[in-house]
Design an enzyme around this catalytic site. Structure first.
Site, short mmCIF file in Angstrom:
data_model
loop_
_atom_site.label_atom_id
_atom_site.label_comp_id
_atom_site.label_asym_id
_atom_site.label_seq_id
_atom_site.Cartn_x
_atom_site.Cartn_y
_atom_site.Cartn_z
N GLU A 159 16.51 53.15 16.43
CA GLU A 159 16.65 51.88 15.45
C GLU A 159 16.30 50.83 16.10
O GLU A 159 17.05 49.68 15.43
CB GLU A 159 18.01 52.30 14.64
CG GLU A 159 18.43 53.71 14.07
CD GLU A 159 19.72 53.30 12.87
OE1 GLU A 159 20.49 52.78 13.64
OE2 GLU A 159 19.35 54.82 12.01
N GLU A 363 16.85 60.73 12.18
CA GLU A 363 17.83 61.33 12.05
C GLU A 363 18.48 61.39 10.55
O GLU A 363 17.72 61.06 9.23
CB GLU A 363 18.89 60.17 12.43
CG GLU A 363 19.39 59.83 13.58
CD GLU A 363 19.92 58.70 14.46
OE1 GLU A 363 20.48 57.73 13.70
OE2 GLU A 363 19.90 58.08 15.17
#
Ligand code: BGP
Length: 465
Positions: A159, A363
């Protein structure tokens, strides 16, 4: 139909799974030293993947996984972040990789997922320090020299757009709480340093193994305008740009967008960048894109128009809290995250139309507080529904819209600690028997969703019922 070699699997991070915090030469990490909130867990045992990895990989193989993404504990390899390399740490990851390969599971390595050697934080503060980049290069070199030929898929940073919030992730005492510009400058410098680090990883992996594939990853959520007022629509778009796309642009295109440069100039928070760094970034773009997807967010007339990192951080915090206006069309999880499967289709399209690169969903999942029943399983129909709906939308993006998406990985396929250190926020197909502070026997049990996902994988996504 999905591609024959579609990747099915799960994702985790080092500190949320491994445990073994102080053995076999591992140094202290920022997580080992993090203050534990009352009622939460510390990070020392996690789910003890370090000692259970064979059993866990066996269970993943039984579910049919053909991929698994994990991250490297920086302080297991470089105990202090300095020049000393811990060979036992490398041995551990090589054993994990070998075990996966034997079971037909393609490892995906994410080099950095928020945990760093504590000594590095103590000495240099956070990602805004160039010393972090230097240490990351040493970490990358050590890991890729050992595993570069065995591992096909690599990501530098989890991220990566969250690195913008580095000055919050690594708070330093010398940073006055009301010094917004100081915080913002640290944030933009962290953003730039992370791009340099990411580009270095892509360069080095390709040098060691030209057949490997190197990507870049962000956390993605669509920002919806609360109504059709153009002012709010424009605000939502600009937040999306600065929150997510400004990072992905550099990862994929190799240079900063006009909007990013203008924004940083306007707030006077331009980071220091050298010609050499910009060259490295330009010459080493990502070959594919990974993203995490959990929820969508709502922008309304009350949302601030400012897009400096400090303001975006405040926005994120309020959006994740219970106090924000709710999207009336969506349900929420127990942790107030919207459940929005159509948002996944929108995200896949947003990314693919803009960058035209292959995409992997890294994810996705729902955290639920759940317990074993008397049959030593969990009847998690809600999780089955959640994934069923998300997979249907993913398939629409691929089969109807033409998005090139080559894999779907769930977050925490086995129960792990949450990002805040809660064991009760469970995402897995596999239940791990431990509480917040009572480690019990850590035995693993299959939930009902285990058998459902096994069927999904076996049919390559055709049988979702
Ligand atoms: C992502 C992080 C993960 C993970 C996940 C779920 O942002 O990459 O580390 O924890 O979110 O979040 P949480 O654990 O808070 O439910």
């Amino acid at each position: 139909m999905l591609k024959d070699n579609f990747l099915w699997g799960g994702s985790v991070s080092s500190m949320q799974t491994e445990g073994a915090w102080n053995i076999d030469g591992k140094g202290l990490s920022n997580y080992d030293m993090r203050k534990v909130k009352p009622g939460f867990s510390d990070w020392k045992m996690a789910i003890d993947f370090y000692h259970h990895y064979k059993e866990d990989i066996h269970l993943f193989a039984e579910m049919g996984f053909n991929t698994y993404r994990f991250s490297i504990s920086w302080s297991r390899i470089l105990p202090t972040g300095g020049k000393e390399v811990n060979q036992q740490g490398l041995d551990f990851y090589e054993n994990v990789v070998d075990e996966m390969l034997v079971k037909g599971i393609e490892p995906i390595i994410c080099m950095h997922h928020f945990d760093v050697p504590y000594e590095l934080v103590e000495k240099y503060g956070g990602w805004w320090s160039k010393e972090f980049v230097e240490s990351f290069k040493r970490l990358t070199t050590a890991v890729v020299d050992r595993l570069g030929k065995k591992v096909k898929y690599w990501f530098p940073i989890n991220e990566q757009n969250a690195i913008m919030f580095s000055s919050f992730m690594f708070p330093t005492t010398d940073l006055a709480s009301d010094d917004i510009q100081g915080r913002d400058k640290r944030s933009t410098q962290s953003v730039h340093n992370a791009h340099v680090a990411g580009a270095f990883l892509r360069y080095y992996v390709k040098k060691v193994n030209p057949d490997a594939q190197v990507g870049g990853m962000v956390c993605y959520s669509p920002f919806y305008p609360s109504d059709c007022n153009p002012v709010i629509i424009n605000k939502a778009k600009r937040i999306q740009e600065m929150f997510i796309l400004s990072t992905l642009d550099v990862i994929v295109d190799g240079y900063y967008s006009n909007e990013t440069m203008k924004t940083w100039q306007r707030y006077d928070i331009m980071p220091e960048m050298t010609e050499e760094e910009l060259e490295l970034i330009k010459n080493n773009p990502a070959e594919f894109i990974g993203f995490s997807y959990y929820c969508s967010r709502l922008v309304n007339e009350k949302t601030s128009e400012k897009t400096n990192p400090d303001e975006l951080m405040k926005l994120l915090t309020s959006m994740m809290s219970n106090n924000m206006e709710k999207n009336p069309y969506l349900k929420q999880s127990e942790w107030s995250w919207t459940i929005d499967e159509v948002g996944l289709r929108i995200s896949l399209n947003d990314i693919y139309r803009r960058y035209k690169k292959p995409i992997i969903i890294l994810e996705c999942g729902i955290g639920v507080d759940e317990n074993l029943n008397e049959n030593m399983t969990v009847e998690d129909d809600y999780r089955i529904d959640y994934f069923k709906n998300h997979l249907k939308e993913m398939k629409k993006a691929i089969e109807i819209d033409g998005v090139d998406c080559f894999g779907f990985l769930t977050w925490g396929p086995i129960d792990i600690l949450s990002s805040q250190g809660e064991m009760k926020k469970r995402y897995g197909f596999i239940y791990v028997d431990r509480g917040e502070t009572d480690f019990k026997d850590m035995k693993r049990y299959k939930k009902q969703s285990f058998h459902w996902f096994q069927k999904v994988i076996e049919s390559n996504g055709e049988d979702l019922e």
